[in-house]
Scaffold this active site. Structure first.
Site, PDB file in Angstrom:
ATOM      1  N   ASP A  35     -26.780  19.073-156.389  1.00 38.23           N
ATOM      2  CA  ASP A  35     -26.065  18.010-157.109  1.00 38.23           C
ATOM      3  C   ASP A  35     -27.032  16.962-157.638  1.00 38.23           C
ATOM      4  OD1 ASP A  35     -23.924  19.385-156.289  1.00 38.23           O
ATOM      5  OD2 ASP A  35     -22.985  17.754-155.148  1.00 38.23           O
ATOM      6  N   ALA A  36     -28.023  16.612-156.797  1.00 30.35           N
ATOM      7  CA  ALA A  36     -28.947  15.551-157.186  1.00 30.35           C
ATOM      8  C   ALA A  36     -29.777  15.990-158.397  1.00 30.35           C
ATOM      9  CB  ALA A  36     -29.861  15.216-156.018  1.00 30.35           C
ATOM     10  N   SER A  84     -13.973  11.747-164.372  1.00 29.68           N
ATOM     11  CA  SER A  84     -15.046  11.841-163.397  1.00 29.68           C
ATOM     12  C   SER A  84     -15.401  10.416-162.937  1.00 29.68           C
ATOM     13  CB  SER A  84     -16.225  12.523-164.073  1.00 29.68           C
ATOM     14  OG  SER A  84     -17.285  12.590-163.186  1.00 29.68           O
ATOM     15  N   LYS A 116     -16.568   9.747-150.108  1.00 24.90           N
ATOM     16  CA  LYS A 116     -16.606  10.723-151.214  1.00 24.90           C
ATOM     17  C   LYS A 116     -16.712  12.106-150.588  1.00 24.90           C
ATOM     18  CE  LYS A 116     -19.040  11.654-155.572  1.00 24.90           C
ATOM     19  NZ  LYS A 116     -18.495  12.949-155.664  1.00 24.90           N
ATOM     20  N   ARG A 137      -9.664  20.546-161.747  1.00 23.97           N
ATOM     21  CA  ARG A 137      -9.887  19.535-162.778  1.00 23.97           C
ATOM     22  C   ARG A 137     -10.251  20.165-164.125  1.00 23.97           C
ATOM     23  NH1 ARG A 137     -14.574  15.115-162.021  1.00 23.97           N
ATOM     24  NH2 ARG A 137     -15.803  17.014-162.237  1.00 23.97           N
ATOM     25  N   CYS A 426     -47.580  39.932-130.786  1.00 18.51           N
ATOM     26  CA  CYS A 426     -48.926  40.484-130.862  1.00 18.51           C
ATOM     27  C   CYS A 426     -49.263  40.891-129.424  1.00 18.51           C
ATOM     28  CB  CYS A 426     -49.907  39.426-131.357  1.00 18.51           C
ATOM     29  SG  CYS A 426     -51.623  39.901-131.090  1.00 18.51           S
ATOM     30  N   CYS A 431     -56.263  38.302-128.267  1.00 15.75           N
ATOM     31  CA  CYS A 431     -56.036  37.641-129.568  1.00 15.75           C
ATOM     32  C   CYS A 431     -56.418  36.163-129.458  1.00 15.75           C
ATOM     33  CB  CYS A 431     -54.574  37.771-129.958  1.00 15.75           C
ATOM     34  SG  CYS A 431     -54.177  36.871-131.464  1.00 15.75           S
TER      35      CYS A 431
HETATM   36  S1  IVH Z   1     -11.553   9.188-157.321  1.00 15.15           S
HETATM   37  C1  IVH Z   1     -10.982   8.595-161.686  1.00 15.15           C
HETATM   38  N1  IVH Z   1     -12.006   9.340-154.757  1.00 15.15           N
HETATM   39  O1  IVH Z   1     -15.771  12.905-156.700  1.00 15.15           O
HETATM   40  C2  IVH Z   1     -11.298   8.690-160.259  1.00 15.15           C
HETATM   41  N2  IVH Z   1     -12.963  10.992-156.151  1.00 15.15           N
HETATM   42  O2  IVH Z   1     -17.098  12.780-159.879  1.00 15.15           O
HETATM   43  C3  IVH Z   1     -11.213  10.047-159.796  1.00 15.15           C
HETATM   44  N3  IVH Z   1     -14.226  12.693-154.948  1.00 15.15           N
HETATM   45  O3  IVH Z   1     -14.086  14.426-159.322  1.00 15.15           O
HETATM   46  C4  IVH Z   1     -11.889  10.351-158.575  1.00 15.15           C
HETATM   47  N4  IVH Z   1     -13.872  11.916-152.928  1.00 15.15           N
HETATM   48  O4  IVH Z   1     -13.816  15.387-156.993  1.00 15.15           O
HETATM   49  C5  IVH Z   1     -12.241   9.880-155.957  1.00 15.15           C
HETATM   50  N5  IVH Z   1     -12.263   9.374-152.464  1.00 15.15           N
HETATM   51  C6  IVH Z   1     -12.500   9.913-153.648  1.00 15.15           C
HETATM   52  C7  IVH Z   1     -13.260  11.090-153.801  1.00 15.15           C
HETATM   53  C8  IVH Z   1     -13.481  11.582-155.082  1.00 15.15           C
HETATM   54  C9  IVH Z   1     -14.431  12.877-153.652  1.00 15.15           C
HETATM   55  C10 IVH Z   1     -14.763  13.566-155.998  1.00 15.15           C
HETATM   56  C11 IVH Z   1     -13.767  14.001-157.020  1.00 15.15           C
HETATM   57  C12 IVH Z   1     -14.300  13.526-158.314  1.00 15.15           C
HETATM   58  C13 IVH Z   1     -15.760  13.346-158.015  1.00 15.15           C
HETATM   59  C14 IVH Z   1     -16.401  12.292-158.844  1.00 15.15           C
END
Ligand code: IVH
Length: 678
Positions: A35-36, A84, A116, A137, A426, A431
């Site tokens: 992801d990073a 997003s 998150k 999504r 070994c 050795c």
């Molecule tokens: S809110 C418009 N809350 O993070 C706001 N997203 O790119 C919509 N995600 O697509 C997202 N935990 O898949 C929100 N507590 C949370 C989240 C969360 C994970 C994910 C989600 C989103 C991505 C952000």
């Protein structure tokens, strides 16, 4: 990665790369980069577009979301676009976002802080309280219809509780809990199936299946975090109220959600979870901070891709991809040949990783990693870095499988793997690698404790022909030592005194220092206590040895075998001639490396019985209780561990130690032992 100075070409190149990775991540559930690394590509493109507005395009990946739906599923048009989030990759960026919010909104801002969740975003539709549809999504406008798959997830109700609205579209994250992930990979390994690199890929792969029965077997979880549309329900003014409402309808809302009134507190929340991210039984990759007041959100609006009223504070990555340059084998003091990965060094999980153990031949085969592969390297929290597996789509064509060498890399003697054993050895007692290791161990603190005779000195003395076996320590030629650069009069005298002192070490420490296979410090102590003299131990039959409480048949046979070997007996005679103390019992002097530390042992270890492992912990001042609790510092895990203990450890975020890590921790203490693994 080709890096062009021409912004037009570079932007085009980046767009191509990002689109490719979008498909790999969102449609195929098999990302090639972490992801990073993906975020870094998007950020670079955004920077170019900012500096050269003429290059900005509405369909650029900086302006769009995800990937279009795959042809495998029917398409679903979202009622309200699924956006997003913008990222903040440091606490400074998070504060800058907060300051923007507070400049824009007068009269104070409340923030809802949420974890998150590292899973898959979904939208669920309920009509008159009945579950009718679920979708991914996709590209934000159109997603994939995964209704039957999601219907199999226990956490997602078929019907809502109480007074349900006419229409509810709710968003949230489907994820795979860590215990389910570990079990799934275990099953996949047993059945020869594909291993998943992480819970997110496993979750996404389990969800996006043609056959919902597969989804049903995967034990997925769900947290609701946002309402898309509510019709025929209450009018809500705040996001926090929305979450309470969703909870009241029977939808799972994450218990860690917190509403805070200042940026300082938000900062604290993020910092706390950065530290405690592994205390959960699911993976999170950051904290999402959202403006609570829905009217304020309206005012703030959104860009084409993301709302302005929320930001994702992303944790530093714990996974990176890198090149596996080679797989090498190192030889330990017992002759054990351990394969390890030589990596193009990467900074991951807070440190640079260039080497990583691959444990044994079966592990290399199971992971199917080959020199020349791009591999995923993971270093999560305190856990020792590991090579997770290859990125198969990036494997160069015809890349040969790695085979375990048949010759020792140090002495060119044969490497032998006996049937039914996972390790390769070994078998050449001469050795040099083993010789170094044996003498180093003999001189170490847990054995004869000879200060000044550490790893480097032992190697030097062996290479110069001053030491051949452990008994030579007592006939060292100090005149020659004094001629070696770096050995002044004082260091020679100190070494001489330390060697002299070591002759009085307790029998248990002498025994432990002899490098008898399977005989660790606990077994040595038990034998010393019960037999009292080295001569008695040497004369005892395997049965007599096995009759000693705490000495199993494996140790007994190994001790007998050791003293049956003429060369070993000759070493013992040299020790006797030098005046080394052979008499016990004498309490063995074990360094208290684990004073006050509580370690739980579960499963079968290779070199230790459960009792021996627990005794070894206690002998070092530690505790070895039978259950995992908040007080547990780490759990030592062998083959077939107790699932309850493992689940509890994962739940409360206790570090897991394998046998190698356990031995390091015994010797060096918890922190130093864990660090040494890195
Ligand atoms: S809110 C418009 N809350 O993070 C706001 N997203 O790119 C919509 N995600 O697509 C997202 N935990 O898949 C929100 N507590 C949370 C989240 C969360 C994970 C994910 C989600 C989103 C991505 C952000």
């Amino acid at each position: 990665m080709p890096c062009s100075d021409d912004p037009v070409r570079r932007a085009e190149d980046l767009r191509g790369q990002i689109e490719h990775h979008n498909v790999r991540y969102h449609q195929l559930d098999e990302p090639e980069i972490t992801d990073a690394e993906y975020d870094a590509l998007v950020r670079e493109l955004a920077r170019i577009e900012e500096a050269h507005p003429e290059l900005a395009r509405a369909d650029s990946p900086t302006q769009t979301v995800g990937a279009p739906p795959s042809v495998l599923f029917a398409e679903v048009e979202h009622l309200v676009a699924m956006m997003s989030l913008d990222n903040a990759v440091s606490l400074e960026e998070l504060l800058a976002w907060g300051k923007r919010m507070e400049r824009f909104i007068s009269g104070g801002v409340d923030y809802v802080c949420e974890l998150k969740i590292d899973g898959v975003a979904v939208s669920l539709l309920y009509e008159d309280g009945r579950y009718v549809r679920a979708a991914t999504r996709g590209d934000g406008r159109r997603g994939e219809d995964i209704t039957p798959n999601v219907a199999t997830i226990d956490a997602i109700p078929d019907g809502l509780d109480g007074d349900s609205p006419r229409l509810l579209e709710v968003r949230g994250e489907i994820y795979m809990p860590l215990p389910a992930f570990e079990q799934l990979n275990q099953r996949q390994a047993e059945e020869g199936g594909r291993l998943f690199a992480n819970p997110r890929n496993a979750g996404a792969g389990s969800l996006r299946q043609k056959d919902p029965a597969i989804t049903a077997s995967r034990r997925l979880g769900f947290w609701a975090y946002q309402a898309g549309t509510i019709e025929g329900g209450p009018v809500l003014a705040r996001h926090s109220e929305t979450l309470d409402y969703l909870k009241g309808l029977g939808l799972p809302v994450n218990p860690e959600v917190t509403t805070l009134g200042s940026l300082d507190e938000v900062y604290g929340f993020c910092g706390r979870w950065l530290e405690h991210r592994h205390d959960l039984d699911y993976e999170i990759d950051g904290v999402v901070v959202k403006v609570d007041d829905l009217a304020q959100r309206q005012e703030l609006g959104a860009t084409s891709k993301a709302p302005r009223w929320a930001v994702a504070f992303k944790f530093p990555p714990e996974e990176r991809t890198t090149l596996l340059r080679n797989i090498m084998v190192s030889i330990g003091r017992t002759g054990k040949a351990t394969p390890f990965a030589e990596l193009e060094p990467v900074f991951v999980g807070g440190s640079t990783v260039g080497l990583s153990t691959l444990h044994n031949e079966d592990q290399v085969r199971k992971k199917d990693v080959r020199p020349g592969d791009t591999v995923i390297v993971r270093k999560a929290g305190d856990v020792i870095p590991e090579v997770v597996g290859p990125v198969l789509s990036l494997r160069p064509e015809g890349l040969p499988e790695w085979t375990f060498p048949t010759q020792c890399p140090v002495c060119a003697g044969p490497l032998v793997r006996l049937p039914g054993v996972s390790d390769t050895f070994c078998t050449n007692l001469e050795c040099p690698a083993q010789r170094y290791g044996r003498i180093e161990h003999f001189a170490s603190r847990g054995a004869m404790d000879i200060e000044g005779l550490g790893e480097r000195t032992v190697r030097l003395f062996v290479d110069l022909g001053l030491l051949d076996d452990v008994a030579d320590v007592y006939t060292l030629d100090y005149d020659r030592v004094g001629e070696i650069e770096g050995f002044g009069e004082i260091s020679v005298r100190n070494l001489r005194e330390a060697v002299e002192r070591s002759k009085q070490r307790p029998l248990a420490n002498l025994l432990a220092g002899l490098n008898i296979a399977h005989l660790g410090s606990t077994g040595s102590r038990v034998l010393a206590r019960s037999m009292g003299h080295l001569d008695r131990i040497m004369a005892a039959s395997a049965d007599e040895l096995a009759a000693v409480e705490g000495v199993g048949p494996t140790i007994a046979a190994s001790v007998r075998q050791f003293f049956d070997n003429e060369r070993n007996r000759a070493v013992v005679e040299k020790l006797r001639a030098a005046g080394v103390h052979f008499e016990g019992p004498g309490a063995p002097d074990v360094p208290q490396t684990l004073a006050g530390v509580s370690l739980v042992v579960t499963g079968t270890l290779e070199q230790w019985s459960r009792e021996a492992a627990e005794e070894a912990i206690k002998a070092r001042g530690g505790k070895a209780p039978g259950t995992v609790s908040k007080k547990t510092a780490a759990v030592v895990v062998g083959e077939s561990p107790g699932t309850a203990k493992l689940a509890k450890a994962t739940e409360i975020g206790v570090p897991i130690l394998d046998e190698d890590a356990f031995e390091r921790v015994l010797e060096q203490g918890l922190e130093a032992g864990l660090e040494a693994g890195g």
